[in-house]
Design a protein around this motif. Structure first.
Motif, PDB file in Angstrom:
ATOM      1  N   GLY A 213      -6.207   3.698  -0.366  1.00  0.00           N
ATOM      2  CA  GLY A 213      -5.018   3.050  -0.910  1.00  0.00           C
ATOM      3  C   GLY A 213      -4.593   3.568  -2.270  1.00  0.00           C
ATOM      4  O   GLY A 213      -3.553   3.164  -2.798  1.00  0.00           O
ATOM      5  N   ARG A 214      -5.395   4.461  -2.849  1.00  0.00           N
ATOM      6  CA  ARG A 214      -5.042   5.014  -4.150  1.00  0.00           C
ATOM      7  C   ARG A 214      -4.718   6.507  -4.067  1.00  0.00           C
ATOM      8  O   ARG A 214      -4.430   7.151  -5.066  1.00  0.00           O
ATOM      9  CB  ARG A 214      -6.195   4.779  -5.130  1.00  0.00           C
ATOM     10  N   LYS A 215      -4.759   7.039  -2.848  1.00  0.00           N
ATOM     11  CA  LYS A 215      -4.414   8.448  -2.668  1.00  0.00           C
ATOM     12  C   LYS A 215      -2.909   8.643  -2.832  1.00  0.00           C
ATOM     13  O   LYS A 215      -2.111   7.994  -2.173  1.00  0.00           O
ATOM     14  CB  LYS A 215      -4.834   8.932  -1.275  1.00  0.00           C
ATOM     15  N   GLY A 216      -2.536   9.546  -3.714  1.00  0.00           N
ATOM     16  CA  GLY A 216      -1.114   9.828  -3.901  1.00  0.00           C
ATOM     17  C   GLY A 216      -0.360   8.710  -4.587  1.00  0.00           C
ATOM     18  O   GLY A 216       0.849   8.572  -4.418  1.00  0.00           O
ATOM     19  N   GLY A 217      -1.072   7.864  -5.319  1.00  0.00           N
ATOM     20  CA  GLY A 217      -0.435   6.726  -5.986  1.00  0.00           C
ATOM     21  C   GLY A 217      -0.959   5.417  -5.429  1.00  0.00           C
ATOM     22  O   GLY A 217      -1.460   5.359  -4.309  1.00  0.00           O
ATOM     23  N   VAL A 218      -0.822   4.358  -6.207  1.00  0.00           N
ATOM     24  CA  VAL A 218      -1.346   3.048  -5.800  1.00  0.00           C
ATOM     25  C   VAL A 218      -0.447   2.429  -4.732  1.00  0.00           C
ATOM     26  O   VAL A 218       0.755   2.256  -4.931  1.00  0.00           O
ATOM     27  CB  VAL A 218      -1.453   2.098  -7.012  1.00  0.00           C
TER      28      VAL A 218
END
Length: 298
Positions: A213-218
């Motif tokens: 859920g934090r990949k490429g932004g929250v």
């Protein structure tokens, strides 16, 4: 045409909740107009479950109205069984709120199958039906084995990681059920081994959600998983959790460990530390633990 016929039958031959009310009122309704018998409801439910699961050529387009029919016929059969119980024993003992545990279980897993759908709209509706069915049931009204089976099913059957909203729905309701049933289940030693493994699986699932859920932004998956895990860690460290103390302490630390791994432990560390100080921290930890809306879904 088949489904339309079933839906029409349920609509006209099963009293609505507004009509039903108390057992006395419902009993009167059963005498005033023909309604479906328990056997007839069971027969229709077999077909309705197939619509929910997409057993007909993989088509799940009628899953939502099928759930509505299942919910209505389930509540109808519960009322009939309760009325029969009262009539038979003259009210000497109260009727069971879950007269048929196997049917209760089948309804629960059918609703969850929609909750874990990758389609966000379907998942939302399934989440609502599943939450209403399970969370309205007292833990003691269903045997431990069925609760454990449902918990294991939920942690093992999740929406795909790319289905962000659906994944949030599935994890948030898992957290709610943990808070609801584990205080009771952990009091019995026979459950300790399976619940220990289950808790490890939940922790692993939470870590997966948080990292992805934090990949490429929250993403919402990170935010809602963080909210749920923080609440679980705080609540299980609090005296208000009510579960077996050794388990609750270990589980709280396990969830805190997940948050620490991903660098998101700030909201949980404080309350765990306060609880370890002793009874002087009870008021603050209990305040945090009673924030029921801390486990929510979009």
């Amino acid at each position: 045409l088949v489904f339309d016929g079933i839906a029409s039958t349920v609509e006209f031959a099963v009293p609505s909740e507004a009509e039903g009310g108390s057992l006395k009122v419902y009993s009167k309704l059963l005498k005033e107009k023909p309604t479906l018998s328990v056997v007839a409801c069971t027969t229709l439910q077999r077909v309705l479950f197939k619509y929910i699961y997409g057993a007909y050529s993989g088509d799940v387009s009628l899953a939502n109205p099928a759930m509505a029919c299942v919910e209505k016929t389930y509540k109808h059969t519960v009322k009939i069984n309760q009325i029969q119980h009262v009539t038979k024993n003259g009210g000497a003992t109260p009727p069971r709120l879950v007269p048929d545990e196997e049917l209760w279980y089948r309804v629960a897993i059918a609703f969850y199958s929609v909750c874990k759908s990758d389609d966000p709209d379907a998942s939302k509706v399934g989440w609502e039906y599943f939450q209403r069915h399970v969370m309205s049931t007292e833990t003691e009204d269903v045997e431990d084995e069925k609760w454990v089976t449902i918990l294991q099913l939920m942690v093992s059957k999740q929406p795909s990681l790319d289905a962000d909203v659906s994944r949030v729905h599935a994890f948030s309701i898992l957290g709610q059920i943990i808070v609801k049933v584990l205080p009771s289940l952990t009091q019995r030693k026979s459950n300790w081994k399976v619940l220990t493994e289950f808790t490890k699986d939940v922790a692993a699932l939470a870590e997966t959600n948080l990292r992805y859920g934090r990949k490429g932004g929250v993403k919402p998956l990170f935010q809602y998983t963080l909210q749920t895990v923080t609440f679980l860690s705080n609540h299980m460290a609090s005296p208000s959790f009510g579960g077996e103390k050794r388990y609750s302490t270990w589980a709280s630390e396990t969830f805190l460990g997940v948050l620490e791994k991903v660098g998101a432990a700030g909201g949980s560390t404080k309350n765990v530390a306060l609880t370890k100080k002793g009874d002087s921290s009870t008021d603050e930890t209990e305040t945090t633990a009673t924030e029921a809306d801390s486990i929510s879904a979009p």
